[in-house]
Design a protein around this motif. Structure first.
Motif, PDB file in Angstrom:
ATOM      1  N   LEU A  64      41.267  28.309  27.212  1.00 53.56           N
ATOM      2  CA  LEU A  64      41.589  29.719  27.872  1.00 53.56           C
ATOM      3  C   LEU A  64      42.606  29.369  29.108  1.00 53.56           C
ATOM      4  O   LEU A  64      42.511  28.502  29.809  1.00 53.56           O
ATOM      5  CB  LEU A  64      40.381  30.124  28.681  1.00 53.56           C
ATOM      6  N   PHE A  65      43.580  30.270  29.195  1.00 50.19           N
ATOM      7  CA  PHE A  65      44.563  30.111  30.188  1.00 50.19           C
ATOM      8  C   PHE A  65      44.587  31.585  30.673  1.00 50.19           C
ATOM      9  O   PHE A  65      44.273  32.633  30.106  1.00 50.19           O
ATOM     10  CB  PHE A  65      45.901  29.685  30.075  1.00 50.19           C
ATOM     11  N   GLU A  66      45.262  31.586  31.771  1.00 46.75           N
ATOM     12  CA  GLU A  66      45.587  33.043  32.436  1.00 46.75           C
ATOM     13  C   GLU A  66      46.860  33.184  33.013  1.00 46.75           C
ATOM     14  O   GLU A  66      47.605  32.179  33.377  1.00 46.75           O
ATOM     15  CB  GLU A  66      44.489  33.496  33.621  1.00 46.75           C
ATOM     16  N   ARG A  67      47.404  34.361  32.693  1.00 50.18           N
ATOM     17  CA  ARG A  67      48.861  34.464  33.293  1.00 50.18           C
ATOM     18  C   ARG A  67      48.691  35.481  34.573  1.00 50.18           C
ATOM     19  O   ARG A  67      47.984  36.758  34.332  1.00 50.18           O
ATOM     20  CB  ARG A  67      49.749  35.296  32.180  1.00 50.18           C
ATOM     21  N   GLN A  68      49.060  35.005  35.533  1.00 49.94           N
ATOM     22  CA  GLN A  68      48.864  35.696  36.970  1.00 49.94           C
ATOM     23  C   GLN A  68      50.173  35.798  37.778  1.00 49.94           C
ATOM     24  O   GLN A  68      50.782  34.560  37.967  1.00 49.94           O
ATOM     25  CB  GLN A  68      47.847  35.246  37.694  1.00 49.94           C
ATOM     26  N   PHE A  69      50.420  36.896  38.390  1.00 47.26           N
ATOM     27  CA  PHE A  69      51.611  36.939  39.350  1.00 47.26           C
ATOM     28  C   PHE A  69      51.317  36.200  40.671  1.00 47.26           C
ATOM     29  O   PHE A  69      50.145  36.213  41.231  1.00 47.26           O
ATOM     30  CB  PHE A  69      51.954  38.563  39.646  1.00 47.26           C
ATOM     31  N   ARG A  70      52.207  35.449  40.935  1.00 44.34           N
ATOM     32  CA  ARG A  70      51.729  34.585  42.406  1.00 44.34           C
ATOM     33  C   ARG A  70      52.683  34.814  43.296  1.00 44.34           C
ATOM     34  O   ARG A  70      53.909  34.582  43.109  1.00 44.34           O
ATOM     35  CB  ARG A  70      51.807  32.921  42.091  1.00 44.34           C
ATOM     36  N   TYR A  71      52.535  35.596  44.278  1.00 45.07           N
ATOM     37  CA  TYR A  71      53.234  36.331  45.112  1.00 45.07           C
ATOM     38  C   TYR A  71      54.167  35.372  46.027  1.00 45.07           C
ATOM     39  O   TYR A  71      55.438  35.714  46.199  1.00 45.07           O
ATOM     40  CB  TYR A  71      52.573  37.069  46.413  1.00 45.07           C
ATOM     41  N   PRO A  72      53.845  34.086  46.429  1.00 42.48           N
ATOM     42  CA  PRO A  72      54.659  33.070  47.410  1.00 42.48           C
ATOM     43  C   PRO A  72      55.893  32.783  46.621  1.00 42.48           C
ATOM     44  O   PRO A  72      57.018  32.743  47.185  1.00 42.48           O
ATOM     45  CB  PRO A  72      53.980  32.022  47.568  1.00 42.48           C
TER      46      PRO A  72
END
Length: 188
Positions: A64-72
């Motif tokens: 399982l992986f996730e794709r997530q926006f990372r603001y920095p």
């Protein structure tokens, strides 16, 4: 390696400390220290509550992986499920909570694999690494303001994604590397 009688010849000793920023997640400190040669220096660093990362294997061996926006960095990253340890929270309980909240899965089998320190030059953060098997989907419970996509990759696809620069998240690379022997023995 430590010196004679358990002393650390490279140790720097705190002379004074002050908090220069206090936030919800990060706290920045500035310390005056005694250097190994007897001189003085200044060290600025972040205190972090710690986190967990989970390598979660589905019954077919996919991870399982996730794709997530990372603001920095202003972009989305593919990473393993992970999250901050709450004050007083047991690390296994945190790993179980994060896996359930972020991916919607619970695991029948948990193994603590070790710890990693992602930013030793400027933070005391530690990330506890867990391996989870026997997954069962029960539905996610994302935090308010949390948006992510769930995806699965085989071990080989994950390794290729690392080598092709598609997975660059340090905790995910380290955790996957630490769990490779377990993943390979489980596949036999």
């Amino acid at each position: 390696m430590s010196g004679a009688a358990g002393t650390e010849p490279l140790e720097e000793r705190e002379l004074s400390t002050e908090q220069v920023f206090g936030g919800r997640l990060l706290n920045v400190w500035r310390d005056r220290v005694r250097l190994p040669d007897g001189g003085e220096g200044t060290r600025e660093y972040i205190r972090h509550p710690g986190a967990v990362v989970v390598v979660a294997a589905l019954p077919d061996g996919r991870l399982l992986f996730e794709r997530q926006f990372r603001y920095p960095l202003r972009r989305a990253f593919v990473e393993l499920p992970a999250g901050k340890i709450d004050p007083g929270e047991d690390i296994l309980a945190c790993a179980q909570r994060e896996l359930r909240e972020e991916t919607g899965y619970e695991a029948a089998s948990w193994q603590h694999v070790g710890v990693m320190h992602p930013c030793i030059g400027y933070s005391d953060e530690r990330i506890e690494i867990f391996f989870a098997r026997g997954l069962r989907h029960v539905g996610h419970a994302w935090d308010e303001g949390e948006f992510l996509e769930i995806l699965t990759l085989s071990v080989e696809e994950a390794e290729a994604a690392i080598h092709h620069g598609e997975i660059t998240d340090g905790k995910s690379i380290s955790a996957l590397y630490r769990c490779l022997p377990l993943l390979r023995s489980a596949g036999r």
